[in-house]
Design an enzyme around this catalytic site. Sequence first.
Site, PDB file in Angstrom:
ATOM      1  N   PHE A   1      42.138 -60.952 -84.698  1.00 51.05           N
ATOM      2  CA  PHE A   1      42.880 -61.249 -85.928  1.00 51.05           C
ATOM      3  C   PHE A   1      42.089 -60.912 -87.186  1.00 51.05           C
ATOM      4  O   PHE A   1      42.671 -60.691 -88.246  1.00 51.05           O
ATOM      5  CB  PHE A   1      43.272 -62.742 -85.948  1.00 51.05           C
ATOM      6  CG  PHE A   1      42.167 -63.650 -86.434  1.00 51.05           C
ATOM      7  CD1 PHE A   1      41.951 -63.856 -87.792  1.00 51.05           C
ATOM      8  CD2 PHE A   1      41.321 -64.289 -85.530  1.00 51.05           C
ATOM      9  CE1 PHE A   1      40.921 -64.680 -88.244  1.00 51.05           C
ATOM     10  CE2 PHE A   1      40.287 -65.101 -85.967  1.00 51.05           C
ATOM     11  CZ  PHE A   1      40.088 -65.293 -87.332  1.00 51.05           C
TER      12      PHE A   1
ATOM     13  N   CYS B   1      32.900 -60.749 -87.888  1.00 56.80           N
ATOM     14  CA  CYS B   1      31.952 -60.694 -86.773  1.00 56.80           C
ATOM     15  C   CYS B   1      30.550 -60.368 -87.272  1.00 56.80           C
ATOM     16  O   CYS B   1      29.574 -60.585 -86.579  1.00 56.80           O
ATOM     17  CB  CYS B   1      32.390 -59.664 -85.759  1.00 56.80           C
ATOM     18  SG  CYS B   1      32.490 -58.036 -86.489  1.00 56.80           S
TER      19      CYS B   1
ATOM     20  N   GLU C   1      48.101 -61.505 -82.151  1.00 53.30           N
ATOM     21  CA  GLU C   1      49.425 -62.099 -82.388  1.00 53.30           C
ATOM     22  C   GLU C   1      49.441 -62.898 -83.693  1.00 53.30           C
ATOM     23  O   GLU C   1      50.486 -63.326 -84.149  1.00 53.30           O
ATOM     24  CB  GLU C   1      49.838 -62.982 -81.199  1.00 53.30           C
ATOM     25  CG  GLU C   1      48.945 -64.168 -80.906  1.00 53.30           C
ATOM     26  CD  GLU C   1      47.696 -63.844 -80.090  1.00 53.30           C
ATOM     27  OE1 GLU C   1      47.232 -62.671 -80.096  1.00 53.30           O
ATOM     28  OE2 GLU C   1      47.149 -64.777 -79.484  1.00 53.30           O
TER      29      GLU C   1
ATOM     30  N   LYS D   1      47.532 -53.349 -78.584  1.00 50.97           N
ATOM     31  CA  LYS D   1      47.977 -54.750 -78.481  1.00 50.97           C
ATOM     32  C   LYS D   1      47.216 -55.505 -79.571  1.00 50.97           C
ATOM     33  O   LYS D   1      46.104 -55.965 -79.367  1.00 50.97           O
ATOM     34  CB  LYS D   1      47.643 -55.297 -77.090  1.00 50.97           C
ATOM     35  CG  LYS D   1      48.509 -56.424 -76.582  1.00 50.97           C
ATOM     36  CD  LYS D   1      48.536 -57.665 -77.424  1.00 50.97           C
ATOM     37  CE  LYS D   1      47.302 -58.531 -77.376  1.00 50.97           C
ATOM     38  NZ  LYS D   1      47.309 -59.590 -78.434  1.00 50.97           N
TER      39      LYS D   1
ATOM     40  N   SER E   1      36.541 -62.446 -79.094  1.00 44.86           N
ATOM     41  CA  SER E   1      35.501 -63.447 -78.825  1.00 44.86           C
ATOM     42  C   SER E   1      34.771 -63.120 -77.512  1.00 44.86           C
ATOM     43  O   SER E   1      35.321 -62.429 -76.641  1.00 44.86           O
ATOM     44  CB  SER E   1      36.137 -64.829 -78.749  1.00 44.86           C
ATOM     45  OG  SER E   1      37.127 -64.827 -77.748  1.00 44.86           O
TER      46      SER E   1
ATOM     47  N   GLU F   1      29.380 -69.914 -81.999  1.00 44.54           N
ATOM     48  CA  GLU F   1      29.931 -69.086 -83.071  1.00 44.54           C
ATOM     49  C   GLU F   1      31.017 -69.935 -83.754  1.00 44.54           C
ATOM     50  O   GLU F   1      32.081 -70.185 -83.167  1.00 44.54           O
ATOM     51  CB  GLU F   1      30.556 -67.797 -82.515  1.00 44.54           C
ATOM     52  CG  GLU F   1      31.106 -66.920 -83.635  1.00 44.54           C
ATOM     53  CD  GLU F   1      31.899 -65.705 -83.155  1.00 44.54           C
ATOM     54  OE1 GLU F   1      32.620 -65.801 -82.155  1.00 44.54           O
ATOM     55  OE2 GLU F   1      31.791 -64.658 -83.814  1.00 44.54           O
TER      56      GLU F   1
HETATM   57  P1  NAD Z   1      40.198 -63.563 -79.390  1.00 41.20           P
HETATM   58  O1  NAD Z   1      39.186 -63.295 -78.345  1.00 41.20           O
HETATM   59  O2  NAD Z   1      40.858 -64.907 -79.382  1.00 41.20           O
HETATM   60  O3  NAD Z   1      41.400 -62.500 -79.309  1.00 41.20           O
HETATM   61  C1  NAD Z   1      41.161 -61.119 -79.301  1.00 41.20           C
HETATM   62  C2  NAD Z   1      42.313 -60.431 -78.570  1.00 41.20           C
HETATM   63  O4  NAD Z   1      42.366 -60.892 -77.226  1.00 41.20           O
HETATM   64  C3  NAD Z   1      43.680 -60.714 -79.193  1.00 41.20           C
HETATM   65  O5  NAD Z   1      44.461 -59.547 -79.164  1.00 41.20           O
HETATM   66  C4  NAD Z   1      44.260 -61.780 -78.254  1.00 41.20           C
HETATM   67  O6  NAD Z   1      45.674 -61.746 -78.194  1.00 41.20           O
HETATM   68  C5  NAD Z   1      43.641 -61.430 -76.920  1.00 41.20           C
HETATM   69  N1  NAD Z   1      43.448 -62.618 -76.058  1.00 41.20           N
HETATM   70  C6  NAD Z   1      43.210 -63.888 -76.465  1.00 41.20           C
HETATM   71  N2  NAD Z   1      43.078 -64.696 -75.390  1.00 41.20           N
HETATM   72  C7  NAD Z   1      43.210 -63.919 -74.300  1.00 41.20           C
HETATM   73  C8  NAD Z   1      43.151 -64.167 -72.896  1.00 41.20           C
HETATM   74  N3  NAD Z   1      42.925 -65.398 -72.418  1.00 41.20           N
HETATM   75  N4  NAD Z   1      43.321 -63.140 -72.061  1.00 41.20           N
HETATM   76  C9  NAD Z   1      43.550 -61.899 -72.521  1.00 41.20           C
HETATM   77  N5  NAD Z   1      43.614 -61.600 -73.844  1.00 41.20           N
HETATM   78  C10 NAD Z   1      43.445 -62.593 -74.714  1.00 41.20           C
HETATM   79  O7  NAD Z   1      39.511 -63.268 -80.806  1.00 41.20           O
HETATM   80  P2  NAD Z   1      40.081 -63.561 -82.256  1.00 41.20           P
HETATM   81  O8  NAD Z   1      40.054 -65.033 -82.489  1.00 41.20           O
HETATM   82  O9  NAD Z   1      41.333 -62.836 -82.477  1.00 41.20           O
HETATM   83  O10 NAD Z   1      38.956 -62.846 -83.140  1.00 41.20           O
HETATM   84  C11 NAD Z   1      37.764 -63.465 -83.528  1.00 41.20           C
HETATM   85  C12 NAD Z   1      36.637 -63.129 -82.572  1.00 41.20           C
HETATM   86  O11 NAD Z   1      36.467 -61.719 -82.513  1.00 41.20           O
HETATM   87  C13 NAD Z   1      35.294 -63.676 -83.038  1.00 41.20           C
HETATM   88  O12 NAD Z   1      34.613 -64.160 -81.913  1.00 41.20           O
HETATM   89  C14 NAD Z   1      34.591 -62.465 -83.634  1.00 41.20           C
HETATM   90  O13 NAD Z   1      33.188 -62.526 -83.628  1.00 41.20           O
HETATM   91  C15 NAD Z   1      35.080 -61.397 -82.725  1.00 41.20           C
HETATM   92  N6  NAD Z   1      34.968 -60.092 -83.336  1.00 41.20           N
HETATM   93  C16 NAD Z   1      33.960 -59.286 -82.909  1.00 41.20           C
HETATM   94  C17 NAD Z   1      33.779 -58.054 -83.487  1.00 41.20           C
HETATM   95  C18 NAD Z   1      32.671 -57.166 -83.043  1.00 41.20           C
HETATM   96  O14 NAD Z   1      32.637 -56.051 -83.507  1.00 41.20           O
HETATM   97  N7  NAD Z   1      31.786 -57.575 -82.167  1.00 41.20           N
HETATM   98  C19 NAD Z   1      34.636 -57.611 -84.509  1.00 41.20           C
HETATM   99  C20 NAD Z   1      35.667 -58.463 -84.912  1.00 41.20           C
HETATM  100  C21 NAD Z   1      35.818 -59.702 -84.308  1.00 41.20           C
END
Ligand code: NAD
Length: 495
Positions: A149, A281, A176, A173, A226, A380
């Site tokens: 997000f 991030c 959401e 994808k 994450s 985090e």
């Molecule tokens: P998230 O892990 O909750 O979601 C990321 C994606 O995974 C979304 O599209 C979500 O719909 C999907 N998802 C969520 N739960 C899932 C599951 N159980 N099974 C399969 N898919 C699933 O992350 P977020 O809250 O959207 O974003 C924030 C996180 O992203 C933070 O931890 C941040 O550090 C990380 N991030 C990392 C970088 C990087 O470059 N390392 C860059 C941006 C964000």
Amino acid sequence: MQKIHHLINGQSVPSTSGRTSPVFNPATGAQSAELDLASIEEVDAAVAAAKTAFDEWRQVSLARRTKLMFAFRNLVDANTDEIAKRLTAEHGKVLSDAAGEVARGLENIEFACGIAEQLKGTYNENASTGVDVYTVRQPLGVVAGITPFNFPVMVPLWTIPNAIACGNTYVLKPSEKDPSAPMFLAELFHEAGFPDGVLNVLHGDKVAVDRLLEHPDVKAASFVGSTPIAKYVYETGTSHGKRVQALGGAKNHMVVLPDADLELAADSAVSAAYGSAGERCMAISVVAAVGDIADPLIDAISVRMEKLSIGDGTNPDSEMGPLVTREHCDKVADYVGVGADEGATIVVDGREKQFDGDGFFLGTTLLDNVTTDMKVYQDEIFGPVLSVVRCETYTEARDLISNNQYGNGAAIFTRDGGAARDFQENADAGMVGINVPIPVPVGYHSFGGWGDSLFGDTAMYGPEGVRFFTRPKALTSRWPDPSTSSVNLGFPTNT
Ligand code: NAD
């Protein structure tokens, strides 16, 4: 209520799954849209559309791909304000930050405009007499992107331009939580003239992600999110034979030495810790203050925090917006209490700041005397909470980074060239800043952390992105000696 559907083969496709997810405006707390969540059949339809499109798209000339990518670049550039508006309405970040995100995404489209240079391959003449060996890089097929997000425009643009310029077709994808800005990007992509099915957008949750990861026609998955989900995506995708790059969470440290430019370090700490409400991030979440700089640095940061204007991201006076959801806002606020219970000193308590309305706002927090055994240090938090760990020496501060599970970004603030050089060489992080708090590489380098910040072995975008989205084919060729040809080529033995 606005409904947001999938984009499959160039068409808006409403879901028949019966499952939806609410989208909120975090500045008001009101629901603004209802998002379709894909069924397995809808994932299959998107992948099928991308697979059909691949057969023709991979044959499209490099010249044509470049032209289309240029057109896309110009449309994104011309629509920056509109993209930023849609982004802020669902993410909450301030408009200037949203426009900055678009600018960082544009870098990746611009890099992909030069894809012909990246796909030149290599050639050896006369590996053996009359035998040439050469390597070309070919596209993989259908690839999937699963994005978070916090950068709903920039992160999809980390991979879409390179993947497609290399000849692949794509199923995105997006998160959401803020799907409208990436949907608008996809509209601009089609307006640029790319054929239907080259880029498809599928909304969904775990059901959609799981199907993409096991689908036999998906050849690679790029994930950003994450750490627990990144690890899951990496393990699931690779166990189904796919190429996977999965970028995870972070806990970025900023080491400040006693000789640092105090004003620069304080400005940098505030913008890098609280910009975008800490939901980056590459946000700084730990300041490792070395020696006697700790007290003046904490004072300088606190003074700046008082002046920080927090409000609706569409208000030009706001410097920090709300958090993305109420649930996340409450979770971050709880961490402040956890820190206090663990023995950290609350210098500024973000929970005390009052806001009108129902938006997901939280003030900024500064914690001092944080130690590595505390949850506020280890987790985090992903919100506007900055922890200060006091260190006696530079090496103690540097070793904090090595001992942390994450290794995304790390920064040092100093005037000492020797310390800076040691940090550059020995800091255990994939991206390092020297007097730069958020060292996100430009589009012609590549982005990727170490440790639990990246699962897989290729970083994203730039040259590593091209490598991820192509596979090498090595060719060895021998042609008959031209002097033995039945056609008179003019060589001595033919005459
Ligand atoms: P998230 O892990 O909750 O979601 C990321 C994606 O995974 C979304 O599209 C979500 O719909 C999907 N998802 C969520 N739960 C899932 C599951 N159980 N099974 C399969 N898919 C699933 O992350 P977020 O809250 O959207 O974003 C924030 C996180 O992203 C933070 O931890 C941040 O550090 C990380 N991030 C990392 C970088 C990087 O470059 N390392 C860059 C941006 C964000």
